[in-house]
Enzyme design. Structure first.
Site, short mmCIF file in Angstrom:
data_model
loop_
_atom_site.label_atom_id
_atom_site.label_comp_id
_atom_site.label_asym_id
_atom_site.label_seq_id
_atom_site.Cartn_x
_atom_site.Cartn_y
_atom_site.Cartn_z
CD GLN A 172 -2.73 1.01 2.57
OE1 GLN A 172 -3.68 0.25 2.55
NE2 GLN A 172 -2.40 1.72 3.63
CD GLU A 214 -2.65 7.60 2.96
OE1 GLU A 214 -1.63 8.08 3.44
OE2 GLU A 214 -3.18 6.57 3.39
CG ASP A 251 0.87 0.14 5.66
OD1 ASP A 251 0.85 -1.08 5.96
OD2 ASP A 251 -0.08 0.91 5.86
CG ASP A 324 -2.64 0.29 10.51
OD1 ASP A 324 -3.52 0.58 11.34
OD2 ASP A 324 -2.74 0.63 9.31
CE LYS A 349 -4.28 4.00 10.18
NZ LYS A 349 -4.55 2.75 9.41
NE ARG A 378 -7.56 4.88 9.00
CZ ARG A 378 -8.14 3.75 9.45
NH1 ARG A 378 -8.65 3.73 10.66
NH2 ARG A 378 -8.19 2.66 8.72
CB SER A 379 -6.61 6.27 2.84
OG SER A 379 -7.66 5.44 3.27
CE LYS A 400 1.31 5.01 6.77
NZ LYS A 400 0.66 3.73 7.02
O1 LIG Z 1 -3.13 1.62 6.39
C1 LIG Z 1 -2.84 2.75 6.77
O2 LIG Z 1 -1.86 2.91 7.48
C2 LIG Z 1 -3.72 3.93 6.41
C3 LIG Z 1 -2.89 5.14 6.03
O3 LIG Z 1 -1.94 4.85 5.03
O4 LIG Z 1 -4.63 3.61 5.40
P1 LIG Z 1 -6.19 3.52 5.71
O5 LIG Z 1 -6.60 4.80 6.33
O6 LIG Z 1 -6.86 3.25 4.38
O7 LIG Z 1 -6.36 2.37 6.66
MG LIG Z 2 -1.42 0.69 7.60
#
Ligand SMILES: O=C(O)[C@@H](CO)OP(=O)(O)O
Ligand SMILES: [Mg+2]
Length: 430
Positions: A172, A214, A251, A324, A349, A378-379, A400
């Protein structure tokens, strides 16, 4: 809860639907105090969401929504939360968050939704900061006694794949970490230099420079190795030292690649479905072949065995291993990780947890068990810059945010520049 006449008590609450950076509905809250202090906060939304996150009540899926569903979710939450919070003391964040959890009444906030609940939790903190006439980061630092604030080291997306790009690499995020920078502003300068170099090089090679969710480039490479090589090349082109001034982070977001039916990871880039052991070999080889200083979610959120083996294989080496989806900003899961010797860092998060107090507890748990912390966006983001202040206040060390191309990301990067200007704060505890 307390007498409604106090200047710092909540006078009214408003929840509304707004749009996030993918153009999808999300929730914003206004918390007004009796003295007129108005705290506003908006919550983000993930695409690669883990199954242990606080529940986000949505309207439809990633690609389709009905229209006013989130507005209805916001209105329903407001109708229940407002009468219970009127008169509540905004300076008592613990109590506010406990009441929010109690009203919802489910462990993962699935009844009213983690999104409206978090919006109120954060808006209350912001109103309290305004009431006490402090910058948000200073007010938040007061909620974590004994913790030294600092400016975080950014970990920034240059290339994106997986669920954020809909084309190209299986992994990702391909990020750079300007660990050799002397200050936050220098780190940000280096990042933007590497980013422009990567764009020029991708163009020169004939790849598209379309952007993913992002703001990372999405050149449509098939293999992770192409992305990693481009990053090395881009860092070298800027004249910075690869691995010393600037290193690489990835990631994998492996929960997105894993099928619990087959127990395999599907990697289109190499045209194979890998078992956990094959995946372990694949990611270990990548970490040994490239100047990678941090890897996030190399395995699925429930695939603990390769996590254990990978962590023990890299113990003592300079590789940060971040959970994560694995930890989902949840103290219980992080505690399990600590006992099982899994990972060395936790992604933080706010909306995975659901309240500010719960998130601060997870950060405390990380400190207690010697894990590093990376505060993360978040994305699907909004222009709210709360996480910049949170990262500073908690001395998180790392942040991040995504790339440096879109305003929903820049609102955080630029807020950190303003905080740096206030002076007196060390850069990542240096
Ligand atoms: O996986 C992640 O770390 C986030 C940010 O890159 O993505 P998402 O908000 O889609 O979970
Ligand atoms: Mg992640």
């Amino acid at each position: 809860m307390t007498t409604p006449t106090r200047a710092c008590s909540i006078a009214s609450l408003k929840l509304r639907q707004i749009l996030d950076s993918r153009g999808r509905p999300t929730v914003e809250a206004d918390v007004l105090l009796n003295d007129g202090s108005l705290g506003r906060a908006a919550v983000p939304s993930g695409a690669s969401t883990g199954k242990y996150e606080a529940h986000e009540l949505r309207d439809g899926d990633l690609n389709h929504y009905e229209g006013q569903g989130v507005q209805r979710i916001a209105a329903a939450a407001q109708a229940e939360l407002q009468p219970r919070l009127l008169g509540a003391e905004a300076l008592d964040q613990n109590r506010i968050d406990a009441v929010l959890r109690e009203i919802d009444g489910t462990p993962n906030l699935q009844r009213l939704g983690g999104n409206p609940i978090l919006a109120v939790s954060l808006a209350a903190a912001r109103a309290a900061a305004i009431h006490t006439r402090q910058p948000l980061h200073r007010y938040l630092n007061g909620l974590v006694p004994g913790v030294a604030p600092s400016l975080p080291l950014p970990m920034t997306n240059i290339l994106s794949g997986g669920a954020h790009a809909r084309q190209g690499m299986d992994f990702q995020d391909f990020l750079v970490v300007p660990a050799g920078a002397e200050s936050y502003s220098q780190a940000l300068e280096w990042i933007s230099q590497v980013r422009s170099a990567a764009t020029r090089l991708a163009v020169r090679e004939g790849f598209t420079t379309l952007l993913a969710d992002e703001g990372g480039l999405s050149p449509g490479y098939e293999r992770s190795e192409q992305a990693l090589s481009l990053l090395v090349w881009a860092i070298e082109t800027t004249g910075l030292r690869v691995g010393e001034d600037v290193s690489i982070a990835i990631d994998v977001a492996a929960s997105q690649l894993f099928s619990s039916n087959s127990g395999r990871y599907s990697l289109r880039g190499i045209g194979a479905d890998l078992t956990s052991q094959q995946m372990l070999i694949h990611v270990s080889e990548l970490c040994r072949s490239y100047p990678i200083s941090s890897i996030e979610d190399p395995f699925d959120q429930d695939d603990w065995e390769p996590w254990r083996q990978f962590t023990s294989a890299f113990r003592g080496e300079r590789l940060q291993i971040v959970g994560d989806d694995l930890f989902a900003t949840n103290a219980e899961r992080l505690g399990t990780g600590g006992r099982e010797g899994v990972a060395s860092a936790v992604l933080i998060k706010l909306n995975q947890n659901g309240t500010l107090t719960g998130t601060l507890e997870v950060m405390e748990c990380a400190r207690a068990q010697g894990y590093a912390t990376v505060v993360s966006a978040r994305s699907g983001e909004t222009e709210d810059s709360f996480i910049a202040d949170l990262a500073v206040a908690t001395g998180a060390g790392q942040i991040k945010i995504g790339s440096v191309r879109n305003s929903e990301r820049l609102s955080k990067y630029n807020q950190l520049l303003r905080i740096e200007e206030e002076g007196a704060l060390p850069f990542r505890n240096k």
